[in-house]
Design an enzyme around this catalytic site. Structure first.
Site, mmCIF file in Angstrom:
data_model
loop_
_atom_site.group_PDB
_atom_site.id
_atom_site.type_symbol
_atom_site.label_atom_id
_atom_site.label_comp_id
_atom_site.label_asym_id
_atom_site.label_seq_id
_atom_site.Cartn_x
_atom_site.Cartn_y
_atom_site.Cartn_z
ATOM 1 N N SER A 245 -74.356 20.722 25.478
ATOM 2 C CA SER A 245 -72.908 20.718 25.360
ATOM 3 C C SER A 245 -72.471 19.366 24.826
ATOM 4 O O SER A 245 -73.300 18.471 24.600
ATOM 5 C CB SER A 245 -72.259 20.981 26.709
ATOM 6 O OG SER A 245 -72.378 19.816 27.499
ATOM 7 N N LYS A 246 -71.187 19.253 24.657
ATOM 8 C CA LYS A 246 -70.655 18.016 24.096
ATOM 9 C C LYS A 246 -70.879 16.833 25.031
ATOM 10 O O LYS A 246 -70.700 15.693 24.659
ATOM 11 C CB LYS A 246 -69.180 18.213 23.741
ATOM 12 C CG LYS A 246 -69.092 19.069 22.477
ATOM 13 C CD LYS A 246 -67.789 19.753 22.235
ATOM 14 C CE LYS A 246 -67.954 20.642 20.993
ATOM 15 N NZ LYS A 246 -67.156 21.827 20.974
#
Ligand code: GLU
Length: 312
Positions: A245-246
């Site tokens: 994920s980011k």
């Protein structure tokens, strides 16, 4: 064939985004189709124009191009969801005129209380505002969310990677939100309107969206639109099994580039993880169009160890 990559500009793009983008791009390019880039900046709280610019620059750096998109235009524009709100509202008005949409005044707290053990799972809406609409004089000043009254019945489809999928929407998901209480149209609605309006024939995206597809297929049906062929590919996960994920900044394209990793190394790494090439070696995206085959993709989530990228 018309395919698309539809990222949300909510952060730096990371290896997981590139994985999906590469596979979607290969599906289209290996068939000589048209690639569309659509920026899904529907949520004003999370989207930033600067991230959209960065992701387009990152994609170009990686050799993943598009034929239609916000920067190059095309027959089906605009290509940013933010500029397509009027289209979503027209579709919503049609659903409302058919009596398929109702206002929901439930608060987050009420929804949480009705399904306290649902955890991260999609919460099944108990249908409170459908079965006992709030009388006009008791409505709060708050704007309601709008929900789709989901009919009984099964929605089934065959995914090119995940195979046969069948969901009894009313029982498993319930009436879902098509416009939030702050007026923002829901992803489920917007993505259907856009893919239909842009005449997308093939959607390839992450496995995390497999569970959304029956809702989208219902909307295609209710709106009388032709649904695309779906391919949901396995996700990239870290060593602990968490989806990239980011938050994993170290695996953002910007961080990898800053460490001197070349675009060919990133593409080669992902192609190797996708079983498209036998050994990990640098390769250009355009050199892979001949070996793309959905049947070769791994069946399960793919573990990524960042040190591997330095081993080429
Ligand atoms: N915008 C979505 C995302 O970034 C993808 C939507 C889709 O591919 O249908 O996760």
């Amino acid at each position: 064939m018309r395919g698309r990559f539809a990222p949300s500009p909510t952060g730096e793009i990371h290896l997981g985004n590139v994985w999906t983008a590469l596979l979607a791009w290969l599906q289209v390019r290996s068939a000589g189709g048209t690639m569309v880039l659509r920026i899904e900046d529907l949520d004003p709280d999370r989207s930033r124009p600067a991230y959209a610019d960065k992701l387009m620059a990152d994609m170009k750096w990686l050799g993943l191009d598009w034929d239609e998109g916000p920067d190059v235009g095309g027959r089906y524009g605009p290509y940013s969801q933010n500029e397509r709100r009027a289209l979503y509202q027209v579709a919503l008005d049609r659903l409302a005129a058919a009596g398929l949409v109702y206002p929901c005044y439930c608060t987050r707290a009420e929804l949480a209380a009705s399904a306290p053990h649902a955890g991260d799972q999609e919460r099944l809406y108990p249908g409170t505002c459908r079965h006992s609409p709030v009388p006009a004089d008791r409505r709060s000043a708050r704007r309601p969310a709008l929900r789709l009254a989901v009919p009984d019945g099964e929605i089934a489809f065959t995914d090119l990677h995940a195979g046969y999928v069948c969901q009894e929407l009313a029982r498993e998901v319930g009436d879902f939100v098509v416009r939030r209480s702050d007026g923002v149209h829901a992803y489920q609605l917007a993505v259907v309107i856009d893919d239909a309006a842009m005449e997308i024939t093939h959607v390839l995206r992450g496995h995390d969206l497999l569970g959304s597809t029956p809702r989208q297929l219902l909307l295609y049906r209710l709106l009388g639109c032709q649904a695309p062929v779906f391919t949901h590919v396995p996700l990239l996960v870290d060593a602990e099994g968490y989806r990239l994920s980011k938050r994993q900044q170290a695996l953002s394209v910007a961080a990898l580039r800053a460490h001197g990793i070349t675009p060919e190394t990133i593409i080669g790494y992902l192609a190797w993880k996708a079983n498209l090439i036998d050994i990990f070696q640098p390769v250009k995206a355009a050199e892979l169009t001949g070996c793309f085959d959905i049947a070769k993709l791994p069946g399960e989530a793919v573990i990524v160890e960042s040190y591997e990228l330095w081993q080429v």
